[in-house]
Scaffold this active site. Structure first.
Site, PDB file in Angstrom:
ATOM      1  N   ASP A   2       0.989  41.250 -26.255  1.00 31.30           N
ATOM      2  CA  ASP A   2       2.085  40.604 -26.668  1.00 31.30           C
ATOM      3  C   ASP A   2       1.828  39.088 -26.186  1.00 31.30           C
ATOM      4  O   ASP A   2       2.808  38.332 -25.761  1.00 31.30           O
ATOM      5  CB  ASP A   2       3.405  40.930 -26.049  1.00 31.30           C
ATOM      6  CG  ASP A   2       3.624  42.465 -26.361  1.00 31.30           C
ATOM      7  OD1 ASP A   2       2.888  42.912 -27.301  1.00 31.30           O
ATOM      8  OD2 ASP A   2       4.548  42.975 -25.949  1.00 31.30           O
ATOM      9  N   GLU A  49       4.722  42.728 -29.925  1.00 32.20           N
ATOM     10  CA  GLU A  49       6.182  43.201 -29.953  1.00 32.20           C
ATOM     11  C   GLU A  49       7.057  42.644 -31.099  1.00 32.20           C
ATOM     12  O   GLU A  49       7.130  41.630 -31.128  1.00 32.20           O
ATOM     13  CB  GLU A  49       7.040  43.150 -28.695  1.00 32.20           C
ATOM     14  CG  GLU A  49       8.210  43.737 -28.728  1.00 32.20           C
ATOM     15  CD  GLU A  49       8.738  43.689 -27.109  1.00 32.20           C
ATOM     16  OE1 GLU A  49       8.352  43.274 -26.267  1.00 32.20           O
ATOM     17  OE2 GLU A  49      10.302  44.179 -27.038  1.00 32.20           O
ATOM     18  N   LYS A  63       4.005  46.828 -32.234  1.00 28.76           N
ATOM     19  CA  LYS A  63       4.840  47.721 -31.713  1.00 28.76           C
ATOM     20  C   LYS A  63       6.355  47.515 -31.498  1.00 28.76           C
ATOM     21  O   LYS A  63       6.672  46.431 -31.061  1.00 28.76           O
ATOM     22  CB  LYS A  63       4.177  47.986 -30.268  1.00 28.76           C
ATOM     23  CG  LYS A  63       4.249  46.870 -29.476  1.00 28.76           C
ATOM     24  CD  LYS A  63       3.642  47.195 -27.987  1.00 28.76           C
ATOM     25  CE  LYS A  63       3.617  45.999 -26.954  1.00 28.76           C
ATOM     26  NZ  LYS A  63       5.003  45.497 -26.702  1.00 28.76           N
ATOM     27  N   LYS A 120       8.251  48.766 -25.687  1.00 26.71           N
ATOM     28  CA  LYS A 120       7.410  47.825 -24.888  1.00 26.71           C
ATOM     29  C   LYS A 120       6.018  48.471 -24.779  1.00 26.71           C
ATOM     30  O   LYS A 120       4.851  47.806 -24.211  1.00 26.71           O
ATOM     31  CB  LYS A 120       8.310  47.868 -23.205  1.00 26.71           C
ATOM     32  CG  LYS A 120       9.618  47.573 -23.487  1.00 26.71           C
ATOM     33  CD  LYS A 120       9.681  45.995 -24.140  1.00 26.71           C
ATOM     34  CE  LYS A 120      11.192  45.617 -23.953  1.00 26.71           C
ATOM     35  NZ  LYS A 120      11.383  44.181 -24.774  1.00 26.71           N
ATOM     36  N   VAL A 129       1.137  39.853 -21.445  1.00 27.38           N
ATOM     37  CA  VAL A 129       2.542  39.402 -20.833  1.00 27.38           C
ATOM     38  C   VAL A 129       3.318  40.605 -21.421  1.00 27.38           C
ATOM     39  O   VAL A 129       3.398  41.229 -22.446  1.00 27.38           O
ATOM     40  CB  VAL A 129       2.973  38.024 -21.113  1.00 27.38           C
ATOM     41  CG1 VAL A 129       1.995  37.190 -20.540  1.00 27.38           C
ATOM     42  CG2 VAL A 129       3.289  38.003 -22.659  1.00 27.38           C
ATOM     43  N   THR A 130       4.684  40.921 -20.289  1.00 28.87           N
ATOM     44  CA  THR A 130       4.805  40.626 -19.141  1.00 28.87           C
ATOM     45  C   THR A 130       4.270  41.602 -18.178  1.00 28.87           C
ATOM     46  O   THR A 130       4.261  42.740 -18.642  1.00 28.87           O
ATOM     47  CB  THR A 130       5.940  40.097 -18.522  1.00 28.87           C
ATOM     48  OG1 THR A 130       6.849  41.293 -18.862  1.00 28.87           O
ATOM     49  CG2 THR A 130       6.622  39.023 -19.487  1.00 28.87           C
ATOM     50  N   CYS A 188       5.834  44.973 -20.715  1.00 24.82           N
ATOM     51  CA  CYS A 188       4.902  45.647 -21.651  1.00 24.82           C
ATOM     52  C   CYS A 188       3.446  46.018 -21.197  1.00 24.82           C
ATOM     53  O   CYS A 188       2.865  46.840 -21.795  1.00 24.82           O
ATOM     54  CB  CYS A 188       4.859  44.805 -22.942  1.00 24.82           C
ATOM     55  SG  CYS A 188       6.483  44.872 -23.831  1.00 24.82           S
ATOM     56  N   GLN A 230      -1.464  54.693  -4.096  1.00 22.95           N
ATOM     57  CA  GLN A 230      -1.938  56.026  -3.990  1.00 22.95           C
ATOM     58  C   GLN A 230      -3.018  56.493  -4.742  1.00 22.95           C
ATOM     59  O   GLN A 230      -3.168  57.537  -5.360  1.00 22.95           O
ATOM     60  CB  GLN A 230      -0.648  56.733  -4.736  1.00 22.95           C
ATOM     61  CG  GLN A 230       0.729  56.482  -4.124  1.00 22.95           C
ATOM     62  CD  GLN A 230       1.757  57.187  -4.939  1.00 22.95           C
ATOM     63  OE1 GLN A 230       2.055  58.352  -4.665  1.00 22.95           O
ATOM     64  NE2 GLN A 230       2.518  56.317  -5.331  1.00 22.95           N
TER      65      GLN A 230
END
Ligand code: C5J
Length: 232
Positions: free
Chosen positions: A26, A74, A131, A134, A159-160, A164, A204
């Protein structure tokens, strides 16, 4: 096939030549320039510009090796059939999706604002996906395209970071891709959200994926990688 290795967070990231796509999320005028969707939400759009140069450097490296490249936008259909009211009517932007602004209708495919910024314009043969959400897999067919090309690893920019990019990376992780996000190739209107998104992604034991600076990726492929001349 050559495998490249680099120091990343939280630990080494290894990726195979040619099976690793560079993903540019994007990088559109509507998010990066004044007068677009990002500005309509009250954001300081100048905060996103620092990502442009690192992405351009990675695009050049990928293009030189003829590795796969994905650009997303987007963007919605002009009749807004793919824009749910729950998305369009949310909040109080000065311009809603589909409204006419200084760069044409906001986030509508084919309008000037929905274009990718000229410095990062896609070249022939690169995958370009519009798309409506997001995430880059929702309603795009992109997973099938990547599978057909044998892509197993994704290097994310764009971005961002926390919207997204992170959504797309989480969708990709669930589909079995090993994902890395480029620290200086992504930006947010909220620097603290960028930092937190990077931390969440790598926590994790790389629960969503890895992050590293563009210099580490370029160094890894320039030391080890054969460069193939590609006709323009
Ligand atoms: C947003 C995006 N922030 N590309 N879109 O609405 O991150």
């Amino acid at each position: 096939m050559t495998t490249f290795r680099l120091a990343a967070t939280p630990f080494e990231y290894a990726f195979p030549a040619a099976r690793t796509a560079l993903v540019v999320i994007d990088m559109q005028r509507d998010f990066i320039e004044p007068g677009g969707f990002g500005a309509s939400l009250g954001n300081d759009v100048s905060l996103l510009a620092p990502a442009i140069a690192p992405i351009a450097a990675l695009l050049a490296a990928w293009r030189a090796r003829a590795w796969p490249i994905v650009h997303t936008r987007e963007a919605h259909r002009p009749d807004l059939a793919d824009c749910p009211p729950a998305k369009r009517l949310r909040g109080t932007p000065t311009l809603r999706i589909g409204d006419k602004g200084p760069m044409g209708r906001v986030l509508i495919a084919g309008e000037p604002g929905a274009d990718i910024v000229p410095a990062l314009a896609p070249k022939r043969g690169e995958i370009v996906v519009d798309k409506p959400g997001k995430g880059m897999f929702w309603s795009t067919g992109l997973h099938e395209i990547l599978q057909a090309r044998g892509v197993s690893h994704l290097v994310f920019t764009g971005v961002t970071t926390e919207v997204c990019v992170q959504t797309s990376m989480r969708e990709a992780n669930d589909r079995g891709y090993a994902c890395l996000v480029v620290e200086d190739g992504t930006e947010s209107y909220f620097p603290e959200f960028k930092a937190q998104a990077l931390a969440m992604i790598a926590a994790q034991g790389a629960i969503v994926g890895w992050h590293a600076p563009s210099a580490a990726i370029l160094a890894a492929i320039e030391v080890a990688g054969p460069v193939r001349a590609v006709p323009a």
